[in-house]
Design a protein around this motif. Sequence first.
Motif, mmCIF file in Angstrom:
data_model
loop_
_atom_site.group_PDB
_atom_site.id
_atom_site.type_symbol
_atom_site.label_atom_id
_atom_site.label_comp_id
_atom_site.label_asym_id
_atom_site.label_seq_id
_atom_site.Cartn_x
_atom_site.Cartn_y
_atom_site.Cartn_z
ATOM 1 N N ASP A 121 -4.834 9.806 15.655
ATOM 2 C CA ASP A 121 -4.459 10.949 16.488
ATOM 3 C C ASP A 121 -3.222 10.649 17.327
ATOM 4 O O ASP A 121 -2.400 11.545 17.571
ATOM 5 C CB ASP A 121 -5.635 11.330 17.395
ATOM 6 N N ARG A 122 -3.068 9.399 17.779
ATOM 7 C CA ARG A 122 -1.868 9.046 18.549
ATOM 8 C C ARG A 122 -0.604 9.275 17.727
ATOM 9 O O ARG A 122 0.421 9.720 18.244
ATOM 10 C CB ARG A 122 -1.942 7.593 19.005
ATOM 11 N N TYR A 123 -0.654 8.963 16.448
ATOM 12 C CA TYR A 123 0.517 9.191 15.600
ATOM 13 C C TYR A 123 0.739 10.679 15.357
ATOM 14 O O TYR A 123 1.877 11.172 15.396
ATOM 15 C CB TYR A 123 0.364 8.441 14.278
ATOM 16 N N LEU A 124 -0.335 11.417 15.105
ATOM 17 C CA LEU A 124 -0.190 12.849 14.860
ATOM 18 C C LEU A 124 0.382 13.547 16.085
ATOM 19 O O LEU A 124 1.229 14.448 15.957
ATOM 20 C CB LEU A 124 -1.543 13.455 14.479
ATOM 21 N N ARG A 125 -0.040 13.133 17.270
ATOM 22 C CA ARG A 125 0.441 13.766 18.503
ATOM 23 C C ARG A 125 1.899 13.446 18.787
ATOM 24 O O ARG A 125 2.556 14.157 19.558
ATOM 25 C CB ARG A 125 -0.431 13.341 19.684
ATOM 26 N N THR A 126 2.424 12.382 18.209
ATOM 27 C CA THR A 126 3.840 12.058 18.396
ATOM 28 C C THR A 126 4.681 12.548 17.218
ATOM 29 O O THR A 126 5.833 12.122 17.052
ATOM 30 C CB THR A 126 4.039 10.542 18.587
ATOM 31 N N GLY A 127 4.114 13.416 16.391
ATOM 32 C CA GLY A 127 4.886 14.059 15.338
ATOM 33 C C GLY A 127 4.989 13.287 14.049
ATOM 34 O O GLY A 127 5.790 13.643 13.169
ATOM 35 N N LEU A 128 4.194 12.247 13.885
ATOM 36 C CA LEU A 128 4.228 11.440 12.670
ATOM 37 C C LEU A 128 2.956 11.665 11.851
ATOM 38 O O LEU A 128 1.890 11.915 12.407
ATOM 39 C CB LEU A 128 4.374 9.957 13.008
ATOM 40 N N ASP A 129 3.081 11.543 10.553
ATOM 41 C CA ASP A 129 1.926 11.653 9.665
ATOM 42 C C ASP A 129 1.396 10.254 9.366
ATOM 43 O O ASP A 129 2.119 9.256 9.460
ATOM 44 C CB ASP A 129 2.329 12.342 8.364
ATOM 45 N N VAL A 130 0.127 10.177 9.008
ATOM 46 C CA VAL A 130 -0.482 8.932 8.536
ATOM 47 C C VAL A 130 -1.002 9.188 7.133
ATOM 48 O O VAL A 130 -1.838 10.070 6.918
ATOM 49 C CB VAL A 130 -1.630 8.472 9.468
ATOM 50 N N LEU A 131 -0.483 8.413 6.177
ATOM 51 C CA LEU A 131 -0.881 8.540 4.777
ATOM 52 C C LEU A 131 -1.727 7.340 4.383
ATOM 53 O O LEU A 131 -1.433 6.212 4.791
ATOM 54 C CB LEU A 131 0.343 8.598 3.868
ATOM 55 N N VAL A 132 -2.742 7.571 3.576
ATOM 56 C CA VAL A 132 -3.617 6.496 3.115
ATOM 57 C C VAL A 132 -3.763 6.568 1.605
ATOM 58 O O VAL A 132 -4.162 7.602 1.059
ATOM 59 C CB VAL A 132 -5.013 6.574 3.773
ATOM 60 N N VAL A 133 -3.415 5.462 0.933
ATOM 61 C CA VAL A 133 -3.660 5.310 -0.501
ATOM 62 C C VAL A 133 -4.841 4.358 -0.666
ATOM 63 O O VAL A 133 -4.805 3.231 -0.163
ATOM 64 C CB VAL A 133 -2.426 4.729 -1.223
ATOM 65 N N ASP A 134 -5.881 4.809 -1.332
ATOM 66 C CA ASP A 134 -7.024 3.936 -1.620
ATOM 67 C C ASP A 134 -6.644 3.047 -2.804
ATOM 68 O O ASP A 134 -6.526 3.505 -3.932
ATOM 69 C CB ASP A 134 -8.260 4.772 -1.943
ATOM 70 N N GLN A 135 -6.436 1.759 -2.541
ATOM 71 C CA GLN A 135 -6.022 0.806 -3.569
ATOM 72 C C GLN A 135 -7.178 0.013 -4.153
ATOM 73 O O GLN A 135 -6.968 -0.873 -4.986
ATOM 74 C CB GLN A 135 -5.026 -0.197 -2.970
ATOM 75 N N THR A 136 -8.396 0.293 -3.742
ATOM 76 C CA THR A 136 -9.534 -0.564 -4.058
ATOM 77 C C THR A 136 -9.704 -0.762 -5.565
ATOM 78 O O THR A 136 -9.749 0.199 -6.336
ATOM 79 C CB THR A 136 -10.829 0.020 -3.474
ATOM 80 N N THR A 137 -9.807 -2.017 -5.976
ATOM 81 C CA THR A 137 -10.003 -2.366 -7.382
ATOM 82 C C THR A 137 -11.465 -2.737 -7.624
ATOM 83 O O THR A 137 -12.237 -2.943 -6.685
ATOM 84 C CB THR A 137 -9.115 -3.558 -7.777
ATOM 85 N N SER A 138 -11.816 -2.876 -8.890
ATOM 86 C CA SER A 138 -13.192 -3.253 -9.231
ATOM 87 C C SER A 138 -13.519 -4.643 -8.699
ATOM 88 O O SER A 138 -14.662 -4.906 -8.295
ATOM 89 C CB SER A 138 -13.397 -3.199 -10.747
ATOM 90 N N GLU A 139 -12.537 -5.544 -8.691
ATOM 91 C CA GLU A 139 -12.788 -6.889 -8.167
ATOM 92 C C GLU A 139 -13.138 -6.822 -6.682
ATOM 93 O O GLU A 139 -14.034 -7.523 -6.198
ATOM 94 C CB GLU A 139 -11.563 -7.785 -8.360
ATOM 95 N N GLN A 140 -12.404 -5.998 -5.943
ATOM 96 C CA GLN A 140 -12.676 -5.876 -4.513
ATOM 97 C C GLN A 140 -14.038 -5.234 -4.266
ATOM 98 O O GLN A 140 -14.775 -5.648 -3.363
ATOM 99 C CB GLN A 140 -11.552 -5.077 -3.856
ATOM 100 N N ARG A 141 -14.385 -4.249 -5.074
ATOM 101 C CA ARG A 141 -15.708 -3.629 -4.926
ATOM 102 C C ARG A 141 -16.818 -4.633 -5.213
ATOM 103 O O ARG A 141 -17.889 -4.568 -4.612
ATOM 104 C CB ARG A 141 -15.842 -2.432 -5.871
ATOM 105 N N ALA A 142 -16.554 -5.579 -6.134
ATOM 106 C CA ALA A 142 -17.561 -6.601 -6.421
ATOM 107 C C ALA A 142 -17.869 -7.436 -5.185
ATOM 108 O O ALA A 142 -18.972 -7.988 -5.070
ATOM 109 C CB ALA A 142 -17.069 -7.509 -7.552
#
Length: 652
Positions: free
Chosen positions: A573-594
Motif C-alpha cells: 500500500d505504501r507503494y500504491l499511495r506514492t503512485g507506483l505499482d507492485v508487480l509479482v511474477v510467481d516463479q515457483t518451480t516443482s523443485e521449490q514446491r518439493a
Amino acid sequence: MPDMTPVVSLLGNGLLREAMAASLAETVRLRDPAELRPDAQDGLAAIVPVSDSWTDTPLGAVPAIPVPALPVTAELGHVVVGPLTAPGTSGCWTCADLRRRRNRPGRYAVLDRNRDTLARSPAPWLTTFSANGIAALVADEITALVSGTTPRSASALLRVSLADLTVRTHRVLPEPLCPVCGELPEDTAERALLTLRPRPKPRPGAFRIRNATDERQTLVRTFVDSETGLIRDVGTADEGGLPVARAPLPMRGHTAEESGWGRSDSYRASEATAVLEAVERWGGLQAGGKRTTVRAPYRDIRETAVDPRTLGLYPPERYEVPGFPFTPFHEDLAMHWVWAYSFARRRPVLLPEAYAYYGAHLLRPDEPRLAYEISNGCALGGCLEEAILYGLLEVAERDAFLIAWYARRPLPRIDLASARDPRVRLLAAHLEEETSRTVTVLDTTVEQGLPCVWAIAVDRTDDTGRARAVCAGGSHLVPERAVLNALCELGPILASVDRSYAEHRGRVKAMAADSSLVRSMSDHSLLYADPSVFSRLEFLFSSPERRSLEEMTARSISISGDDLTQDVEHAVDRYLRTGLDVLVVDQTTSEQRAGGLACVKVVVPGTVPMTFGHDMRRVDGLPRLLDVPRLLGDPAPPSTVAGLSPFPHPFP
C-alpha cells in the motif's frame, strides 16, 4: 490357472546381465527382449536395460511399452542403478542425467570426447564378484516394485562403488524442462491471479513462516547432492570474523555457476541461508514453473502489458556502441512476455520475460534483450506472501541505495547506541575491533518509509595494502533488523575485498581512472578499496543529522503482531499511495514446491534497478531519481540526469 509370476525383460549383454539373469531367475520369469511388443504386456513388470560400459543412452533401446524401466549402467569405477523410470511419473533417467551433467561437467566432458571408446569398453573394475552383488541389489529393487512397496531407486539413483561395493543413494528431483517427462503448465492470466491469504506468524516479531536454521538438515537433504542435487555442495568459511557459506548452483544453458551466499551470526544459519538463496536463484534464472506462451510486439498487447520504458532503459546512443548486447525498444519489437499480477490494476498484466527471468537469454539466445537484469526483487519464502514481502524489501533496499548514490544524498547517521537488540551494538563493535575500521550506518529510507540503510566501513590505519572503504546495504520492516542485515553483509564482504585488493591493486588503479573497466559485481566493491576514489564517498558524511532507531521506527509502516499478510499489504500500500505499482511474477518451480517453498519476482516500475558493470547502469526514463531527493528535502538535489553521479556505485 494363469501364471501370476512377474515378468521382467533384461536388455543388453555382458557380465552384469548374466549375473542379473541368474539372480532374478528364482523370483521372476525372464522374457526375451525379442518378444517385447506394445500389444503383448501380459504380466510384464519391468524392463531392465543393462550395460557393462558407460553409455549416455541406457533407455535408447527400450521399446515404447508403458511399464517401468530400471537402467543399470557401468561407469568408470561405479555402477549406477536407476532411477526407476515409470510411465506417467516425473523424475526419470534423463532428469538425473541432466542434473549430473551440470554438477560434474568435467566427468561428462570425458564421456563426450571418448563416447565410442567408452561404449565399447567394459568397466575395468567390474568383476564377477561385484556383478553378483549388484545383481542382488537389482533383484531387491524388482522385488519391491512387484510387491507394491517403494524401491530405493524410485526418484533416486543408486551409485555402487566397484572399489568396495558401497552404495550411495542420490535423490533425483524431477527436472521441469526434461524433454522426456517434463510437463510445464502454460503461463496464463488465470494462473497469475493472486489472492493473499492470512499467514499467522509463529510468534510476534517473526517475519518468516518457518525457521530456516531449524530446517537446515531438511534443506540440505532436499536440495544438496554431489551427483544429482540442485546444488552440488555447500562450503563454509570465516570471513571478517563472521560465518559465511556458499552454495554453488549450476545453470541451464551455460557452463558458469550462480551462487547462494549465507552471511549471519552462526554457521548453521549461514549454511541454510546459502542453500535457500541458491534455490531462489533457480526460480529466478529461467521459467521452470510455467511455460511461456505469449510472444508479441508491445503495440499489439499494450492494453494488458507493462511499458518497458517505465522499467529503465538506455539512451539511444548507448545501443549504437559496437558490441553493446542489448536491443533498442520500439513498439513493433516482438518478444516473449510472462504474466504478472498488478496490485495497482488488481489484475494480471504482461511483463517482458527477460525482466521476470534474468537468465532467460541463456535458453533463448536469439531473443532481444532490452536491458541488463539481475535477481533484484527475486525472493523465496515458506509461502507466497512471505516471498512477496522479501522481494519487495530487496527492491526497496537497492532503489534507496542507488538514489542516495546517484543523487549524492546527505544521509542521517543512525545512532547504533539506540538499538534495543544488543547484537547490533556488539556486531558493529566486533567489526571495528576485528578489522581496524570505523563502521557507520546511514538511513537511506525513501518516500515509502520501508526502512533501508547503508553501512560503510572506513579504514583507520595507514596501511595502503588494505581496502579504504567497503559498503553494504540492508532493509527490513524493523529498522534494527535492517541494520543487522547490513552489518552481517559488511564483515564478510570487507574480508573478501581486502584479499582481492592485495592481489589486484594494479587493476583497481586502472578502474579508478576508467570507469568502463568496472564490469562485474565484485569490481564495484573492489574499486572503492582504492584511496584515490574515497572522495566520491565523502557526501555520505556531509549531513550533521543523527537519527535514533526509535525515530526510524516511528517513520516506518505499522507492523502486525500476528499476521504476516497484513505486513505485506501495508508495504504494498505504501507503494500504491506514492503512485507506483507492485508487480509479482510467481516463479515457483516443482523443485521449490518439493521443499514447501514459494518463489517470486517483485518488480516496481519506476524504481531504480540494480546493475553491475558501469556501462550497464540504467538511469534514463526514471524520474524518481530526480523527484525523490527534492521530495525528501535534500538541500541541493540534481535537476537533470547529467547532474547524477557519473561514477560506478559501490554496492557489493
